[in-house]
Design an enzyme around this catalytic site. Structure first.
Site, PDB file in Angstrom:
ATOM      1  N   GLN A 105      45.877  44.622  40.583  1.00 24.32           N
ATOM      2  CA  GLN A 105      45.571  44.078  41.913  1.00 24.32           C
ATOM      3  C   GLN A 105      45.510  42.548  41.858  1.00 24.32           C
ATOM      4  OE1 GLN A 105      41.566  44.315  43.773  1.00 24.32           O
ATOM      5  NE2 GLN A 105      42.614  45.465  45.371  1.00 24.32           N
ATOM      6  N   TYR A 184      38.370  39.552  51.383  1.00 26.46           N
ATOM      7  CA  TYR A 184      38.910  38.430  50.604  1.00 26.46           C
ATOM      8  C   TYR A 184      40.006  37.731  51.425  1.00 26.46           C
ATOM      9  CZ  TYR A 184      35.856  40.387  47.172  1.00 26.46           C
ATOM     10  OH  TYR A 184      34.714  40.850  46.548  1.00 26.46           O
ATOM     11  N   ARG A 231      46.866  46.971  49.634  1.00 30.82           N
ATOM     12  CA  ARG A 231      45.566  47.609  49.898  1.00 30.82           C
ATOM     13  C   ARG A 231      44.917  47.024  51.149  1.00 30.82           C
ATOM     14  NH1 ARG A 231      39.840  48.755  46.614  1.00 30.82           N
ATOM     15  NH2 ARG A 231      40.019  50.977  47.010  1.00 30.82           N
ATOM     16  N   GLY A 322      36.718  55.168  42.558  1.00 29.63           N
ATOM     17  CA  GLY A 322      36.205  54.020  41.823  1.00 29.63           C
ATOM     18  C   GLY A 322      35.078  54.421  40.898  1.00 29.63           C
ATOM     19  N   ARG A 323      33.853  54.486  41.453  1.00 27.53           N
ATOM     20  CA  ARG A 323      32.671  54.731  40.619  1.00 27.53           C
ATOM     21  C   ARG A 323      32.732  56.033  39.812  1.00 27.53           C
ATOM     22  NH1 ARG A 323      28.548  54.638  45.077  1.00 27.53           N
ATOM     23  NH2 ARG A 323      30.373  55.492  46.128  1.00 27.53           N
TER      24      ARG A 323
HETATM   25  C1  FMN Z   1      31.916  47.661  40.405  1.00 21.87           C
HETATM   26  C2  FMN Z   1      32.934  47.668  41.515  1.00 21.87           C
HETATM   27  C3  FMN Z   1      33.929  46.711  41.532  1.00 21.87           C
HETATM   28  C4  FMN Z   1      34.908  46.720  42.542  1.00 21.87           C
HETATM   29  N1  FMN Z   1      35.943  45.825  42.506  1.00 21.87           N
HETATM   30  C5  FMN Z   1      36.957  45.923  43.384  1.00 21.87           C
HETATM   31  C6  FMN Z   1      38.131  45.133  43.236  1.00 21.87           C
HETATM   32  O1  FMN Z   1      38.291  44.368  42.276  1.00 21.87           O
HETATM   33  N2  FMN Z   1      39.093  45.266  44.191  1.00 21.87           N
HETATM   34  C7  FMN Z   1      38.975  46.137  45.240  1.00 21.87           C
HETATM   35  O2  FMN Z   1      39.886  46.214  46.082  1.00 21.87           O
HETATM   36  N3  FMN Z   1      37.896  46.926  45.369  1.00 21.87           N
HETATM   37  C8  FMN Z   1      36.909  46.856  44.456  1.00 21.87           C
HETATM   38  N4  FMN Z   1      35.846  47.723  44.548  1.00 21.87           N
HETATM   39  C9  FMN Z   1      35.870  48.802  45.547  1.00 21.87           C
HETATM   40  C10 FMN Z   1      36.471  50.070  44.915  1.00 21.87           C
HETATM   41  O3  FMN Z   1      37.847  49.903  44.640  1.00 21.87           O
HETATM   42  C11 FMN Z   1      36.292  51.287  45.846  1.00 21.87           C
HETATM   43  O4  FMN Z   1      36.990  51.051  47.041  1.00 21.87           O
HETATM   44  C12 FMN Z   1      34.823  51.552  46.161  1.00 21.87           C
HETATM   45  O5  FMN Z   1      34.038  51.544  44.973  1.00 21.87           O
HETATM   46  C13 FMN Z   1      34.648  52.901  46.874  1.00 21.87           C
HETATM   47  O6  FMN Z   1      35.150  53.936  46.058  1.00 21.87           O
HETATM   48  P1  FMN Z   1      34.156  54.877  45.170  1.00 21.87           P
HETATM   49  O7  FMN Z   1      33.127  55.421  46.131  1.00 21.87           O
HETATM   50  O8  FMN Z   1      35.061  55.919  44.599  1.00 21.87           O
HETATM   51  O9  FMN Z   1      33.539  53.991  44.134  1.00 21.87           O
HETATM   52  C14 FMN Z   1      34.849  47.698  43.560  1.00 21.87           C
HETATM   53  C15 FMN Z   1      33.826  48.644  43.547  1.00 21.87           C
HETATM   54  C16 FMN Z   1      32.891  48.648  42.540  1.00 21.87           C
HETATM   55  C17 FMN Z   1      31.830  49.725  42.519  1.00 21.87           C
END
Ligand code: FMN
Length: 368
Positions: A105, A184, A231, A322-323
């Site tokens: 990304q 962003y 995205r 993500g998480r």
């Molecule tokens: C620790 C952390 C870092 C993240 N960094 C980014 C990132 O670099 N770019 C982005 O588009 N989203 C980022 N996100 C959002 C995740 O890509 C994702 O959309 C969000 O965590 C929801 O998904 P989940 O419930 O499966 O975690 C981040 C989320 C977390 C928890």
């Protein structure tokens, strides 16, 4: 420990452009602040991604294409040879263990930045500061007012995205994801509350989608549309963004970028019950990656499986989590077997550095 094998459409093989994926699960990009101070990826990061290589595909964390685009301390970058070499060890480590394609990304922070992080005053569509404090090496500090981007800044930034995309391919990535989500820089151009410009990059929807569309075109020209993903996060209010005309803006943005043969569209925080999701799915005939909305406090006991299956049923092709992947290097195995998942530990250990809360989440002991 042995568990029954369960079946789930999430585990079906799939395609992403020319790539064959072992399953439909994709790691969502997650910034973890484990790079060197100058943004160079570290061997620890290679270990982290290799641990998670059973995902069908990986979208690696936000990486800045230039100095002024840096958001927080120790985030990754991709504008020097050292950055490229650092990322190459990550893609090699994933390939060495048989992983699927890895996209990177590319993110410019815009107003989400601080002179103590990048050494520069942040730039943005309009001089409107982030309405919340930002992490710096000395802790949380009030945001500064960004400088309004000139048309030179706009053209240089677009060129920096294209150069970073070339570097990404050189570093072994399958392609890049243009980050137009989560408040962003690109999202700041899209939203009326952060874009008060009166030139061709502001005003109505057609003006506000121009910057994202031009970044996508420049990246696609540089490395090929089939290596370029996009995205978006319609309606997400993170980083003080207010998508007040989301129902008009996102269909227009997606329409403008459909038909270019892009690798994929990625919708963050996708809710299949929202009419906008169905509308975007209808417009976007290419590969759609959707990231379900999971509870904010903690991941569900099923690792997000049920929410992910609901999104697949609503028309998504691939599911980004993500998480669940952050806390479970072997999430695919756990979903396959129905085994319990590790909970996410508090605060994601973002600004601590090192392996704790990063590479020390245990995998299940898998026995033949
Ligand atoms: C620790 C952390 C870092 C993240 N960094 C980014 C990132 O670099 N770019 C982005 O588009 N989203 C980022 N996100 C959002 C995740 O890509 C994702 O959309 C969000 O965590 C929801 O998904 P989940 O419930 O499966 O975690 C981040 C989320 C977390 C928890």
């Amino acid at each position: 420990m042995t568990h029954e094998t369960t079946t789930s459409p999430l585990l079906d093989p799939a395609r992403l452009g020319s790539h064959e994926l072992a399953n439909r699960l994709v790691i969502a990009p997650m910034t973890r602040n484990r790079a060197e101070r100058d943004g160079t990826p570290t061997p620890l990061m290679a270990e982290y991604y290799a641990q998670r290589a059973t995902a069908g595909a990986i979208i690696a964390e936000a990486s800045t294409p230039n100095v002024v685009g840096q958001t927080y301390p120790n985030i990754t970058a991709l504008h020097t040879d050292a950055h490229t070499a650092g990322w190459r060890q990550v893609t090699r480590a994933v390939r060495a263990v048989g992983g699927g394609p890895v996209f990177l990304q590319i993110q410019h922070g815009g107003r989400v930045g601080h002179p103590d992080n990048s050494g520069l005053t942040p730039i943005a569509p309009s001089p409107i500061p982030l309405p919340e404090p930002i992490h710096t090496p000395s802790g949380l500090q009030a945001a500064v007012t960004p400088r309004e981007m000139t048309s030179d800044d706009i053209h240089r930034t677009i060129a920096d995205f294209a150069t970073a995309a070339r570097r990404a391919v050189d570093a072994g990535f399958a392609g890049v994801e243009v980050h137009s989500a989560n408040g962003y820089l690109l999202h700041q151009f899209l939203a009326p509350n952060t874009n008060h410009r009166t030139d061709r990059y502001g005003g109505g929807v057609a003006g506000r989608i121009r910057f994202t569309t031009e970044v996508v075109d420049a990246v696609a020209d540089a490395i090929g549309a089939d290596r370029t993903g996009l995205r978006i996060s319609p309606g997400n209010t993170v980083n003080g963004i207010a998508d007040t005309d989301a129902d008009e803006l996102y269909p227009t943005l997606v329409k403008a970028n459909a038909g270019k043969g892009l690798a994929y569209l990625h919708i963050a925080f996708a809710d299949p019950a929202q009419p906008l999701f169905a509308r975007l799915r209808e417009i976007w005939t290419g590969t759609l990656i959707a990231n379900p909305v999971l509870p904010a406090e903690q991941i569900p006991a099923d690792g997000g499986r049920e929410a992910a299956e609901r999104l697949l049923a609503a028309g998504a092709d691939l599911i980004a989590l993500g998480r669940p992947f952050l806390a479970n290097p072997d999430l695919v195995h756990r979903i396959r077997t129905g085994a319990p998942v590790n909970a996410v530990r508090a605060k994601y250990a973002m600004y601590t550095g090192g392996p704790t809360g990063y590479t020390d989440y245990p995998a299940l002991r898998t026995q033949a």
